[in-house]
Every structure is written in structure tokens, then in C-alpha cells.
Design an enzyme around this catalytic site. Structure first.
Site, PDB file in Angstrom:
ATOM      1  N   ASP A  11       0.883  -1.162   0.000  1.00 27.83           N
ATOM      2  CA  ASP A  11       0.000   0.000   0.000  1.00 27.83           C
ATOM      3  C   ASP A  11       0.919   1.209   0.000  1.00 27.83           C
ATOM      4  O   ASP A  11       1.574   1.498   1.002  1.00 27.83           O
ATOM      5  CB  ASP A  11      -0.893  -0.036   1.243  1.00 27.83           C
ATOM      6  CG  ASP A  11      -1.868   1.125   1.284  1.00 27.83           C
ATOM      7  OD1 ASP A  11      -1.645   2.118   0.552  1.00 27.83           O
ATOM      8  OD2 ASP A  11      -2.848   1.059   2.047  1.00 27.83           O
ATOM      9  N   TYR A 229       1.075  -9.837  18.142  1.00 23.90           N
ATOM     10  CA  TYR A 229       0.096  -9.645  17.076  1.00 23.90           C
ATOM     11  C   TYR A 229       0.469  -8.427  16.250  1.00 23.90           C
ATOM     12  O   TYR A 229       0.656  -7.341  16.803  1.00 23.90           O
ATOM     13  CB  TYR A 229      -1.307  -9.483  17.664  1.00 23.90           C
ATOM     14  CG  TYR A 229      -2.336  -9.411  16.585  1.00 23.90           C
ATOM     15  CD1 TYR A 229      -2.682 -10.549  15.867  1.00 23.90           C
ATOM     16  CD2 TYR A 229      -2.924  -8.199  16.229  1.00 23.90           C
ATOM     17  CE1 TYR A 229      -3.583 -10.492  14.828  1.00 23.90           C
ATOM     18  CE2 TYR A 229      -3.837  -8.135  15.190  1.00 23.90           C
ATOM     19  CZ  TYR A 229      -4.160  -9.281  14.507  1.00 23.90           C
ATOM     20  OH  TYR A 229      -5.056  -9.206  13.470  1.00 23.90           O
ATOM     21  N   LYS A 232      -3.042  -6.572  10.481  1.00 26.57           N
ATOM     22  CA  LYS A 232      -3.437  -7.084   9.171  1.00 26.57           C
ATOM     23  C   LYS A 232      -2.359  -6.800   8.136  1.00 26.57           C
ATOM     24  O   LYS A 232      -1.615  -5.841   8.260  1.00 26.57           O
ATOM     25  CB  LYS A 232      -4.748  -6.414   8.742  1.00 26.57           C
ATOM     26  CG  LYS A 232      -5.835  -6.470   9.790  1.00 26.57           C
ATOM     27  CD  LYS A 232      -6.229  -7.901  10.136  1.00 26.57           C
ATOM     28  CE  LYS A 232      -7.218  -7.970  11.262  1.00 26.57           C
ATOM     29  NZ  LYS A 232      -6.646  -7.566  12.544  1.00 26.57           N
TER      30      LYS A 232
HETATM   31 MG    MG Z   1      -5.042  -2.527   1.790  1.00 27.64          MG
HETATM   32 MG    MG Z   2      -4.449   1.318   3.411  1.00 29.16          MG
END
Ligand code: MG
Ligand code: MG
Ligand code: F6R
Length: 364
Positions: A11, A229, A232
Site C-alpha cells: 500500500d 500480534y 493485518k
Molecule cells: Mg489494503
Molecule cells: Mg491502506
């Protein structure tokens, strides 16, 4: 000839917010990879997006973990990120966690799925890219493709698939791997990968040594920070199809449920994943619902031929309708679990502040 398929993503900025990669930036990525193709660094490439993630699909003969290919990807993402900052895109460069390239893009932020294999005379491959979810989101469809005879008829009726496949599973907290063979170890496998927040399928291997690896899934950010953790990391997968592997139709069949995944808004919710065409490769409602795109090709001497946008098809309309219904239902829980993820898996939390505020007021 051994060909390597490398799918590397990051990203590097999007518009508006975390919705979608800005089209001119993908054109810029194409320009840069076209140059690398002219210089014979790569054989072929396709640039596409999964929501706000820029995906570089490249083929070459340099093997997995090639410094040259990883550097090309890193330099491409760095250049795009600089452009994204100038334009004012959202989250410009957010996945580029280091300043200097040190030989391998692993651990630097981008996600990678790479497979090296001897091309068969006709070599079908499928690549998938997901947005607003985590690598464990591939556990369910990969199990369906390579182990569930109710999904993959070939496991029962095709002698070439009948022996089954080997799963390489990663414990993301310990960064350790375990190989389990299906159908023999199926229940043990499910005991692990049914918990996709901890155990993630990394590779699928054919039990026929002539065929080699069947699939690779990105788990890179997870490997980076073992022991805690890490949230994502919108994942990608490269999968080989047909003649000893699941047919293309069996590979995509695995996405017809619209299975529940973790991610969605602020990486802190559960939602059903929607298979979409590239046209709808954007995350909108409540920053979602989480999406998956799938592209299929015939690979010949490293060239990607006859690309098809696999979910651009009415046979997935029902899945998309069901995903919308499930999204309505789970959204109506608002901040309550299971709509919201359990505390240990949320990417955003105010809990420490809330607890601190009231620490003297809890009483017997
Ligand atoms: Mg993404
Ligand atoms: Mg993003
Ligand atoms: C989830 C995601 C988005 C953002 C959300 C808030 O993976 O990227 O749902 O978490 O839009 O973003 P910020 O904190 O940047 O305003």
C-alpha cells in the site's frame, strides 16, 4: 526452463482514504516495469490493484528471493510512494517500513508470494489479492481447493490429484513451520488452520515431486514481528492449476461462500469477503466489505498470456448478494463482538485509556 512467478504488493497510497489505488500511479508502475522488461530483468509483468494495494505480478528466471527482483519491486514502490506524497494521496508510503534496501524485500513491509517451477507445456496460473483482511483469510479457500473433495472433485475422481497435497503451515507467533499431508493429517491441519489468526497456510506442495510447489501465500509482515500480534497485512497468493493441480473452476469455486474474515474497518472487525472484478476492486462500505480479486493466465516461457479477470462473471453474483446480506447482519452488531474482533486482535483500541481513566473506580 524454470520460471519464477513473483507477486509483490504494497500500500503506497490511495484515494480517497483507503479506498483505491490512484490510476495514474499504476500507469507509473507499468512504465517502470516496462523498463525492467526491456533490460531483461523480468520477462513479463502485470500491474493491478486490490483496493488500496498496488500489486506487481512479475515473471523471471532468477528464482525466489532474488535480490534483483526484490530491489526492482522496492525501488518501484519507493518511486510510487514519492509520487503519492507529492499528489497528496492518503497513506502515501505506509507499507514501506525501512529506508534502505538490504538485499531482500522480506521484513521491509511489502507482501510477497513467489513460486519457482519447471513450466509444463501448458501452464495455467491464478493469482489472488485481498484487501482489508489478513493472510489467514486464505486458509479457508486454500483448504477448499487442495483438501476438500466437496469443492475439488479432482481429489476424488482424478488419479493425478487423488494422492492429495502437503500443506506448509506457519505459526505466526513463533515464526515456525509445520508440514501436514492431506488427506492423512486433515483433522490435525484443521485444528490449526481453523484458527487463522495464529496458523496460516504458507505453501502447498504437490506430493508428486515432478510437479513441485502448487501455491504460495504472502505472510511477510507476520514473519517480521513474531511473538506479538502484528495486525493485518492484505495478502496475495499464487496458485498453479490443472493437470495434477485443482482445475481453474475448482480454484475459484473456493470463493463462492463469501467466508468470514478479520479486517474490514480499522482492521478490527469481522466481515464476509466479496470476490469482485477489477472494476470493483475498491473498499467502500465501512471500508469494505473485504474484497478479493483473481486473475488467471497461461504462462509460456515466462510470458503471461490470455489474462482473465476471473470474478468478472455472473456466476459470482449470488456470492456477492449473500455477502451484502451478511454484511448488513454483522454490521448491525455495531461495536459488539463478533462484529468487532476480540481485544487481542484489534488494530485500533482505546481500552488502555479507558481502563486508565477508571482504574481507581473499579470496586468490589
Ligand atoms: Mg489494503
Ligand atoms: Mg491502506
Ligand atoms: C483497514 C483500513 C481502514 C482504516 C480506516 C481508518 O485496514 O486501512 O479501514 O483503518 O479507514 O484509517 P485512518 O486511521 O488512517 O483514518
Amino acid at each position: 526452463m524454470k520460471t519464477t512467478v513473483s507477486l509483490i504488493k504494497a500500500d503506497i497510497g490511495s484515494s480517497p482514504g483507503h479506498v483505491r489505488v490512484y490510476e495514474p500511479l499504476m500507469e507509473k508502475a507499468e512504465e517502470l516495469l516496462d523498463k525492467a522488461k526491456d533490460e531483461n530483468v523480468i520477462i513479463d509483468f502485470v500491474v493491478f490493484n486490490a483496493g488500496d494495494d498496488t500489486e506487481l505480478l512479475m515473471t523471471h528466471e532468477k528464482g525466489t528471493n532474488s535480490e534483483e527482483i526484490h530491489k526492482l519491486s522496492w525501488d518501484t514502490f519507493m518511486e510510487l510512494a514519492q509520487e503519492a506524497k507529492k499528489i497528496g494521496l492518503y497513506g502515501a508510503g505506509q507499507d514501506l517500513l525501512k529506508d534502505v534496501f538490504t538485499g531482500n524485500i522480506k521484513g521491509m513491509g511489502p507482501g510477497i508470494a513467489e513460486l519457482e517451477f519447471e513450466e509444463r507445456p501448458a501452464e495455467p496460473i491464478v493469482v489472488f489479492a485481498m484487501d482489508k483482511t489478513e493472510p489467514g483469510a486464505f486458509n479457508y479457500p486454500i483448504f477448499q481447493m487442495f483438501a476438500n473433495p466437496f469443492n475439488t472433485a479432482g481429489l476424488v475422481i482424478d488419479p493425478k490429484l487423488h494422492p492429495g497435497f502437503e500443506f506448509s503451515v506457519m505459526d505466526i507467533y513463533k515464526a515456525k513451520f509445520l508440514e501436514l499431508s492431506c488427506p492423512e493429517d486433515m483433522y490435525d491441519l484443521l485444528a490449526l488452520i481453523g484458527a487463522p489468526g495464529q496458523y496460516v497456510v504458507k505453501y502447498i506442495n504437490s506430493k508428486n515431486s515432478q510437479l513441485g510447489k502448487a501455491a504460495a501465500i504472502s505472510t511477510d509482515k507476520l514473519a517480521l514481528v513474531a511473538g506479538k500480534y502484528v495486525g493485518k497485512d492484505d495478502p496475495v497468493a499464487v496458485i498453479r492449476g490443472q493437470s495434477g493441480f485443482p482445475a481453474i473452476g475448482e480454484i475459484v469455486e473456493a470463493f463462492t461462500l463469501g467466508h468470514m474474515v478479520s479486517g474490514w474497518m480499522r482492521g478490527s472487525h469481522r466481515g464476509p469477503i466479496m470476490p469482485v472484478s477489477l472494476e470493483y476492486s475498491q473498499c467502500v462500505r465501512f471500508d469494505g466489505p473485504p474484497r478479493v480479486v483473481g486473475l488467471g493466465f497461461q504462462l509460456k516461457n515466462g510470458e503471461l498470456k490470455g489474462g482473465v479477470d476471473l470474478f468478472d462473471d455472473p456466476s459470482f453474483d449470488r456470492t456477492r448478494e449473500r455477502v451484502n446480506e451478511i454484511a448488513d447482519y454483522i454490521r448491525s452488531h455495531g461495536p459488539f463482538e463478533p462484529s468487532r474482533l476480540p481485544l487481542s486482535e484489534m488494530e485500533y483500541t482505546t481500552l488502555p485509556d479507558v481502563l486508565k481513566k477508571f482504574e481507581d473506580q473499579f470496586h468490589d
